[in-house]
Structure formats: C-alpha cells, structure tokens
Design an enzyme around this catalytic site. Sequence first.
Site, PDB file in Angstrom:
ATOM      1  N   CYS A 157     -44.665  11.595   5.610  1.00 56.13           N
ATOM      2  CA  CYS A 157     -43.379  11.807   4.939  1.00 56.13           C
ATOM      3  C   CYS A 157     -43.473  13.016   4.006  1.00 56.13           C
ATOM      4  CB  CYS A 157     -42.983  10.557   4.148  1.00 56.13           C
ATOM      5  SG  CYS A 157     -41.486  10.760   3.150  1.00 56.13           S
ATOM      6  N   CYS A 160     -42.129  12.294   0.463  1.00 52.56           N
ATOM      7  CA  CYS A 160     -43.090  11.486  -0.310  1.00 52.56           C
ATOM      8  C   CYS A 160     -44.167  12.370  -0.926  1.00 52.56           C
ATOM      9  CB  CYS A 160     -43.725  10.429   0.589  1.00 52.56           C
ATOM     10  SG  CYS A 160     -42.549   9.286   1.356  1.00 52.56           S
TER      11      CYS A 160
END
Length: 268
Positions: A157, A160
Amino acid sequence: MACFCPRPISLNRFGPSPQIPQPPRIIANPQQRVKRTRKFITLACQTNPNLDDTSTKERLVVEPSNSKGTSSPQDAAAPSSSSSSSSSSPPGLPELPNKDTNRKIAIVSILAAWGLFLSSRLDFGVSLKDLTALALPYEEALSNGKPTVVEFYADWCEVCRELAPDVYKVEQQYKDQVNFVMLNVDNTKWEQELDEFGVEGIPHFAFLDKDGNEEGNVVGRLPRKYLLENVDALARGENSVPHARVMGQYSSAEARKVHQVVDPRSHG
C-alpha cells in the site's frame, strides 16, 4: 600734335648677379631612431663583505628610441594590460563570482533542498516495518484498559507507506496513554476483524475506547491533524472523536495478496 622730350630717359642696365651656393640642409627623418645610452652602477655584494674592499661595476644599457619620443612595444603593452584589467574590475566594486562558483552554489542548494524534502517526507527512514515492531499485539491492547488505535495496512500500500512518518510521530507523543496496533490485511488471521470493522480501503484507522468499542474511523490519505485530534480525544477519555467518519484517497482492500500465516503468534 606730338611732343618729343628733348632729354630722353636712359634705362639702367643691371648685370647678372652671381648666385651664392647654399649649404645643403639635412632634414631629419622622423622614422630614424636615435640610440640612447644609460649608465647603471651595479653594486656587487659578497658573502663575507670586506669593509676595505668595495667594487663597483658599470653596465651600459642601450635603449633604442625614435626621434619623436615614441615608447617601445613593451611600454605600450603595459598600459593596455593595466587598462584592460582596470576595465574588467572597476575599483570600488566587489568581484562577481565566476561560473564555477555559481555552479557549486547551485549544486549545494539542490542537495540541501532534496535532503530537506526527504527528511520531511520520510522522517529519516521510518517504515511500516518499524511501526509493526513498535505495535502491541491486538489481544494485549484490548485487555490492558487503555484506548486503542488499530491500523489496517499492507506492505504494498503506497498510501500506508507515505503516512508511516505521521503515524510514528503521533505514536511517540501518546504511546504512554494509547495503544497502537498494526494488522496486516494480507494475513488471513484477521479476516474476522476485517469484516467486523468493515475494512474496504487501507490504511484504515479504527479508534477504540478503553472498553474496545469503536468510536470512529479514518480511511485513506488525510492531513495528520485528523489522526492527532482523534488520538488526543481518546487520551483525554472523551466519549467521541472529532473525526468519526472521514475518507480520503486509499488503496482498495480487495486487491490484497492473501497468504498463509507464517507465524500464528504474529500480530501483523
């Protein structure tokens, strides 16, 4: 009627005068050079000078010059060089930096700006693995009587990874008052928690009170103040958080790469 003068006027006859020869005149040629001689007295010094014995030497130097007093090419070159140097650097003004100096200044400025950018964005290398190593196990967080922040994430991600420095700063500020838990959505161990908290996009931050009840959630890329203000409300024991349902740009949880649990004791 014509009149005749009885005494006619006689004309004097002048004999040819002898020509006096003139001496030849010498016209000086302006291009002709005249040699000048100068005498220089040279003093010879010895290593152990004798006060009684001094010697002098005479040296003749012949300098050519023209009749008009024009200077030599060396003398003419000296003023031109001095004038060029004076024109290139006027007196009273500071010297301008050359191209090499400007290039070095530009390189140093670029490196400084790039280093500042990396330090602000990456916080000197804080990664998701660092956050996972600092996080508490999920079961322990629910049983120690403190409010908890649960982050659902994945190693692939991008959002993230970008938010990792901000999460780290908030965690360091409230780590003694609030639990921080990291749950990897790729781990099949957390399928029940994914359904319980309704995780559809990551990063997904769930804010739980000290009894484990969810007060709200924040999903995706958002300013740090949203996370900071929610965590601060949990630390003060508030009944609700100021940002209960906020969503930004996120990565879809449906694209997660599910794998088998390597270590069942792992909380990531």
